[in-house]
Design a protein around this motif. Structure first.
Motif, short mmCIF file in Angstrom:
data_model
loop_
_atom_site.label_atom_id
_atom_site.label_comp_id
_atom_site.label_asym_id
_atom_site.label_seq_id
_atom_site.Cartn_x
_atom_site.Cartn_y
_atom_site.Cartn_z
N ASP A 94 0.82 -1.21 0.00
CA ASP A 94 0.00 0.00 0.00
C ASP A 94 0.85 1.26 0.00
OD1 ASP A 94 1.04 -0.08 2.50
OD2 ASP A 94 -0.86 0.10 3.58
N TYR A 95 2.08 1.16 -0.48
CA TYR A 95 2.95 2.33 -0.44
C TYR A 95 3.00 3.06 -1.78
CZ TYR A 95 5.96 -1.39 -2.07
OH TYR A 95 6.45 -2.48 -2.73
N GLU A 96 2.38 2.49 -2.84
CA GLU A 96 2.23 3.13 -4.14
C GLU A 96 3.56 3.59 -4.72
OE1 GLU A 96 -1.01 5.90 -4.58
OE2 GLU A 96 -2.09 5.00 -2.92
N GLU B 31 4.59 4.19 7.52
CA GLU B 31 4.32 4.97 8.73
C GLU B 31 3.57 6.26 8.37
OE1 GLU B 31 4.66 3.86 11.62
OE2 GLU B 31 6.11 2.22 11.42
N TYR B 32 3.89 6.84 7.26
CA TYR B 32 3.17 8.04 6.80
C TYR B 32 1.70 7.70 6.52
CZ TYR B 32 2.85 12.68 4.63
OH TYR B 32 2.54 13.99 4.35
N ASN B 33 1.47 6.54 5.92
CA ASN B 33 0.09 6.11 5.66
C ASN B 33 -0.71 6.01 6.95
OD1 ASN B 33 0.74 5.89 2.95
ND2 ASN B 33 0.91 3.65 2.97
N LYS B 34 -0.06 5.55 8.03
CA LYS B 34 -0.76 5.35 9.30
C LYS B 34 -1.03 6.66 10.02
CE LYS B 34 1.48 0.88 10.20
NZ LYS B 34 2.47 0.19 11.08
N TYR B 35 -0.06 7.57 10.03
CA TYR B 35 -0.13 8.74 10.91
C TYR B 35 -0.30 10.07 10.17
CZ TYR B 35 1.48 5.28 14.23
OH TYR B 35 1.59 4.14 14.99
N ASN B 36 -0.14 10.06 8.85
CA ASN B 36 -0.31 11.26 8.04
C ASN B 36 0.49 12.44 8.59
OD1 ASN B 36 -1.41 12.54 5.77
ND2 ASN B 36 -3.01 13.51 7.00
#
Length: 283
Positions: free
Chosen positions: A129-131, A161-166
């Motif tokens: 899911d990191y595209e 981690e960016y996907n989780k916490y934006n």
């Protein structure tokens, strides 16, 4: 051993022809740390080729002036590669790498890099899911060809981690706090969404300084001295530096987290290193 370096404009400053000349000089200096591939990000495109910086710049100059890729931009971030894992003749393995929200380049090596083996195995059922952005088109079909290099996993970890916490800085803190167990690294990481540049080092050199309202950085101090950068500083082990256009946004040290206990880089004890490197003790 690889080389990383570049320039970041502060405020509304844009790069000019003098900066383009300095960047060419810096790229050739960085080539002393790796001449198998050269790549850069200028705020718009990732461009990379499996050849030395001097050869790539000469090739681009035959098509259009290299300075046209620099002038008017507010950043120019580079990497020269001496490969460890991943054939540089396969351009997918060369730096920088671009994912959904970040672009990054790495000097160093992950010595135990099995966290994402399902991706590397080519398992089509693995739902990442990191595209990954580095795609290409064959007969009208867009293909994604994942890199074979260990460095790519750094970007995967940060993007996840960016996907989780934006939150770019939180993503860096969380990802780097366990990535440093697996190897050494000097990194530049750019957040496309936040327009932030991060510099980080652990057991690999990285220096930065300033000239004409621009932040310059490179793998070795002398490289910055040669292009007449002032106020040069060395990042210390585990130091994370984040800059916006307004200046420094964050400067702190990433901590090891071992069995619930936080340890900074000064706490390294040689005989405990193998334990600290074992991810099962802290994930």
């Amino acid at each position: 051993m690889c080389g990383i370096g570049g320039v970041w404009g502060l405020g509304d400053v844009r790069l000019d022809k003098r900066d383009a000349k300095r960047l060419i000089e810096l790229a050739i200096y960085l080539q002393s740390r790796g001449d198998k591939a050269f790549g850069f990000y200028n705020g718009e495109n990732v461009i990379k080729f499996p050849s030395s910086a001097s050869d790539v710049i000469e090739m681009i100059d035959r098509i259009r002036p290299f300075s046209e890729l620099v002038v008017g931009r507010n950043m120019f971030l580079m990497h020269t590669r001496e490969p460890t894992i991943g054939d540089p003749l396969k351009n997918k393995n060369n730096h920088p790498f671009e994912l959904k929200d970040i672009v990054f380049a790495h000097n160093g090596m992950l010595y135990e890099y099995t966290l994402f083996k399902d991706i590397r195995s080519g398992n089509s059922k693995f739902d990442y899911d990191y595209e990954y952005i580095d795609t290409y088109e064959i007969l009208g079909k867009v293909e994604t060809d994942l890199p074979e290099t260990d460095s790519f996993e750094i970007g995967v970890a940060i993007q996840e981690e960016y996907n989780k916490y934006n939150d770019f800085i939180e993503a860096l803190e969380r990802a780097l706090s366990y990535l440093i167990y697996f190897g050494d690294m000097a990194l530049w990481i750019y957040s496309k969404k936040d327009d932030l540049l991060a510099l980080f080092r652990f057991e690999r050199p990285l220096f930065y300084g300033f000239k004409n309202s621009k932040l310059w950085f490179a793998s070795e101090r002398w490289m910055l001295e040669e292009i007449r950068v002032k106020k040069i500083k060395a990042l210390r082990d585990c130091e994370l530096l984040v800059y916006s256009r307004d200046g420094e946004e964050y400067n702190d040290f990433i901590e090891f987290k071992v069995k619930g206990k936080s340890l900074n880089c000064d706490c390294h004890v040689e005989e405990e290193w193998d334990i600290w490197r074992d991810w099962r003790f802290y994930l």
